[in-house]
Design an enzyme around this catalytic site. Structure first.
Site, PDB file in Angstrom:
ATOM      1  N   GLY A 155       8.414  45.599  85.203  1.00 33.05           N
ATOM      2  CA  GLY A 155       8.040  44.606  86.221  1.00 33.05           C
ATOM      3  C   GLY A 155       7.047  43.601  85.658  1.00 33.05           C
ATOM      4  O   GLY A 155       7.138  43.188  84.493  1.00 33.05           O
ATOM      5  N   SER A 156       6.059  43.277  86.468  1.00 33.19           N
ATOM      6  CA  SER A 156       5.144  42.175  86.100  1.00 33.19           C
ATOM      7  C   SER A 156       4.279  42.462  84.877  1.00 33.19           C
ATOM      8  O   SER A 156       3.698  41.522  84.316  1.00 33.19           O
ATOM      9  CB  SER A 156       4.242  41.851  87.288  1.00 33.19           C
ATOM     10  OG  SER A 156       5.035  41.388  88.336  1.00 33.19           O
ATOM     11  N   THR A 157       4.141  43.727  84.504  1.00 26.98           N
ATOM     12  CA  THR A 157       3.328  44.015  83.315  1.00 26.98           C
ATOM     13  C   THR A 157       3.945  43.366  82.073  1.00 26.98           C
ATOM     14  O   THR A 157       3.265  43.152  81.079  1.00 26.98           O
ATOM     15  CB  THR A 157       3.197  45.547  83.083  1.00 26.98           C
ATOM     16  OG1 THR A 157       4.481  46.132  83.197  1.00 26.98           O
ATOM     17  CG2 THR A 157       2.259  46.170  84.093  1.00 26.98           C
ATOM     18  N   MET A 158       5.229  43.013  82.172  1.00 25.09           N
ATOM     19  CA  MET A 158       5.934  42.377  81.045  1.00 25.09           C
ATOM     20  C   MET A 158       5.497  40.914  80.891  1.00 25.09           C
ATOM     21  O   MET A 158       5.747  40.304  79.837  1.00 25.09           O
ATOM     22  CB  MET A 158       7.438  42.482  81.312  1.00 25.09           C
ATOM     23  CG  MET A 158       8.322  42.348  80.122  1.00 25.09           C
ATOM     24  SD  MET A 158       8.069  43.712  78.987  1.00 25.09           S
ATOM     25  CE  MET A 158       9.052  43.150  77.620  1.00 25.09           C
ATOM     26  N   LYS A 159       4.845  40.365  81.935  1.00 26.69           N
ATOM     27  CA  LYS A 159       4.484  38.940  81.899  1.00 26.69           C
ATOM     28  C   LYS A 159       3.444  38.635  80.805  1.00 26.69           C
ATOM     29  O   LYS A 159       3.375  37.499  80.335  1.00 26.69           O
ATOM     30  CB  LYS A 159       3.958  38.506  83.273  1.00 26.69           C
ATOM     31  CG  LYS A 159       5.086  38.340  84.296  1.00 26.69           C
ATOM     32  CD  LYS A 159       4.560  38.141  85.696  1.00 26.69           C
ATOM     33  CE  LYS A 159       5.711  38.200  86.704  1.00 26.69           C
ATOM     34  NZ  LYS A 159       5.250  38.377  88.072  1.00 26.69           N
TER      35      LYS A 159
END
Lengths: 598, 110
Positions: free
Chosen positions: A311-315
């Site tokens: 999820g957003s941790t990949m941003k």
């Protein structure tokens, strides 16, 4: 001459015919017979001795040796596993194993009735076993009994006078910290062979060498001195894990999993500069002293074996790639006012609506629409290369068994929506450890380190056998880019960010929340009820001592990483810094973003 | 050869025989007593070996027990449940400097 002979014969005749000498003469004859018999007897004995001592000597000597010497098997002691401060995490103790010689047991029914409750088996079953194997000379009844049970069985044997029962001493693995670090340590089987975790990975170093010694025995079976020869003990291991930190992490993770009624949880703490794993916790868990009482899902080390969409941790990876490639600047603005973006016919939404936001704000507020725009600017080839460089889709190489490589499709297999999906951390399967290693690279200035849990292998005599030093896998991004990403990640924890609950008084935190929907293979869509909440970051942001990831699987009540995982991060870090005596340094919330390396 | 001389020779022979007999007896006695001493020593060694094995075994148990008692979980349980202590805030944690450098816990080191 002839005269003398004649004289002698006459004298003898006279002597023999002498009436006084006649009884003596008879006695002399008897004596001669007796002497002959005795001599014959001695001759027989002599011949027998020759036979025994010369002809059959070798065979008889071997037989005698078998009778008065006993071969004793020396059990090797499996090596000790210490934490980084040499606290015992796994050690070996000796335990008695009970065996039976069924052919020597007379009253099997009574014996079974009295013995069965002590060794916790059914008396019927025990009786049947003893009867079935009546002709056998050896069977195990119970292996590695605890001391109390062994004493009770011994007392029963002596009081009731049961023959055909005996004890053999065996080495038993013991994990003094119980549940703590069970997924890292693993466990051994009944024969002390490593089955999981470190015990399996380092089995060849830990197990010793069995040896035997011949001990002389007297007629009563008392042992005399034998050759003084000890079994070769296994090597000892020194872990990078700190038992105190492990306990802190496990305690906080357990509390969170319980609070949010989650299905599972993972937390890993790492030294971002070296790749040393300081703690690795999984929930549910098990006691390695009794592995048989646990189920496979309890024993699974999700930190390295289970994949999830980050999820957003990949941003943060996306931001690092975009900055390194110079496709975005810090002041660049993104219009996310619509609240959604359509890519390849798929609508991707923001959780909270925003207006026009800058590049750092895309990360701070975790805007999906902004992230997709950045991803589209970067392009699939470049983004894919950076994902690979950060270590996704490949094993991290940690020295634990069962690690999976993750799922990352090649660009030629990407659909029209893949780039957008990957920009927000979907269509990729990662392990918590892979993600933590990637964040550790951002923390340490752009170098991807190989995580490891064993730092030293030490011989039983205390000499080093093997020493593991930090391994650099590759440089992923420049130091400048890493510094900028670190600054952006600091804003996530500040006012206006998604992880204010990870704020720590006295030290700047850099991190990112993640709230990922779980893909439901039955419906072919992302579930609206099942989520993975996570927070990954490092502290102190400018001079990181630890990098930490917290992943909570399927929490109930709230699903946001900032609500579910961020507080766990905060609690762990506060206790850790108190334990490590990390000084508080920050007074004011002053975050000045470094200029973009563009 | 005179009778006196013969008598002396016989006497000497008898003495030599008696001496030899005595020597053999002493040798036999020495051999037997040495053998007995060796056996006694062997029994003693066997007993000491067993004692050593028991002590090593006990030591392993003690090390394991002490490691178990040193576990952070047990210490915290004891502090919180029995002594009514609470976990301090980070800013209230102070480290007391020791005069001697603290070494690692080495109970199980040989």
């Amino acid at each position: 001459m002839a005269k003398r002979r004649r004289q002698k014969t006459e004298t003898r005749k006279l002597w023999d015919e002498d009436p006084v000498r006649i009884p003596f003469q008879r006695s002399r004859k008897r004596s001669s017979v007796l002497v002959t018999v005795i001599l014959f007897g001695f001759a027989v004995i002599f011949l027998r001795l020759v036979n025994l001592m010369v002809i059959d000597h070798k065979k008889l000597a071997e037989r005698a040796a078998e009778q008065y010497t006993v071969k004793e098997i020396l059990i090797p002691q499996r090596g000790i596993i210490w934490d980084r401060r040499m606290r015992e995490m796994a050690t070996s103790v000796e335990a008695d194993s009970l065996y039976a010689v069924p052919s020597k047991i007379k009253d099997t029914r009574n014996l079974s009735r009295e013995l069965a409750p002590l060794i916790k088996v059914s008396s019927k079953k025990l009786n049947m076993t003893l009867l079935k194997k009546k002709d056998r000379d050896f069977i195990w009844l119970a292996r590695k009994l605890d001391m109390n049970t062994a004493l009770k069985v011994s007392a029963l044997r002596e009081q009731a006078g049961y023959g055909g029962l005996g004890f053999l001493t065996e080495s038993k693995r013991y994990y003094p910290k119980g549940f703590t670090a069970s997924h890292i340590l693993g466990f051994t089987d009944i024969d002390n062979k490593g089955i999981a975790g470190i015990e399996l990975m380092y089995d060849k170093y830990l197990r010793g060498e069995a040896s035997s010694v011949y001990v002389s025995m007297d007629a009563r079976g008392n042992s005399l001195s034998g050759d003084v020869r000890e079994a070769v003990a296994g090597n000892n291991l020194l872990l990078t894990i700190d038992e105190r930190l492990q306990y802190i992490v496990e305690k906080e993770l357990s509390a969170a999993v319980k609070k949010w009624k989650a299905k599972a949880g993972v937390a890993i703490m790492m030294n971002p500069m070296t790749g040393e794993i300081l703690a690795m916790a999984d929930r549910p868990t098990y006691d390695p002293n009794f592995p048989g009482k646990s189920r496979p899902y309890q024993r699974r080390n999700r930190a390295i074996t289970d994949l999830y969409e980050p999820g957003s941790t990949m941003k943060a990876v996306l931001a690092a790639a975009a900055l390194e490639e110079g496709v975005v600047g810090l002041d660049e603005e993104f219009d996310v006012s619509q609240g959604y973006i359509v890519v390849g016919g798929k609508r991707i939404r923001d959780v909270h609506k925003h207006e026009i936001i800058t590049f750092p704000e895309v990360i701070q507020k975790s805007s999906n629409v902004g992230a997709v725009q950045i991803g589209l600017k970067l392009g699939k080839e470049r983004y894919y290369n950076y994902i690979r460089k950060f270590g996704f889709g490949k094993k991290t190489g940690i020295d634990l068994p069962g690690e999976v490589r993750g799922i990352l499709r090649k660009t030629e297999d990407w659909s029209g929506t893949s780039l957008a999906a990957l920009s927000i951390g979907q269509e990729i399967g990662v392990t918590p450890l892979q993600l933590l290693a990637a964040y550790a690279a951002i923390a340490n200035g752009g170098v991807l380190m190989k995580p490891y849990v064993v730092s030293d292998i030490i011989s039983p005599a205390g000499k080093p056998v093997k020493s593991v030093s930090p391994t650099v896998r590759r440089r992923v991004i420049s130091e400048e880019t890493a510094a900028v990403v670190r600054d952006i990640l600091k804003t996530v924890v500040e006012e206006g960010g998604t992880a204010t609950k990870a704020y720590i008084k006295g030290n700047l935190v850099a991190g990112k929340t993640g709230t990922a929907q779980i893909f439901d293979p039955r419906t072919g869509r992302y579930s609206r009820k099942r989520y993975v909440s996570s927070f990954v970051g490092f502290v102190p942001a400018d001079n990181p001592r630890i990098a930490l990831i917290v992943v909570i699987y399927e929490p109930k009540g709230s699903v946001y990483g900032g609500v579910v995982a961020a507080p766990v991060f905060k609690n762990i870090v506060e206790h850790t810094f108190a334990y490590l005596d990390v000084p508080m340094e920050r007074e004011e919330n002053q975050i000045v973003l470094a200029s973009t390396p563009r | 050869m005179s009778g006196r001389r013969i008598k002396n020779t016989r006497k000497r022979t008898t003495l030599i025989k008696a001496g030899f007999f005595l020597y053999v007896c002493v040798c036999l006695f020495a051999i037997v007593s040495l053998r007995t001493a060796v056996f006694n020593l062997e029994y003693e060694l066997g007993r000491l070996n067993r004692l050593k094995a028991d002590l090593v075994r006990e030591r392993k148990m003690v090390v394991a027990q002490s490691a178990s008692l040193y576990s952070t979980q047990k210490i915290e349980d004891m502090a919180v449940k029995r002594l009514g202590m609470t976990m301090p805030e980070r800013e209230n944690v102070f480290f007391v400097k020791r005069t001697a450098q603290a070494g690692p816990y080495r109970a199980s080191m040989r």
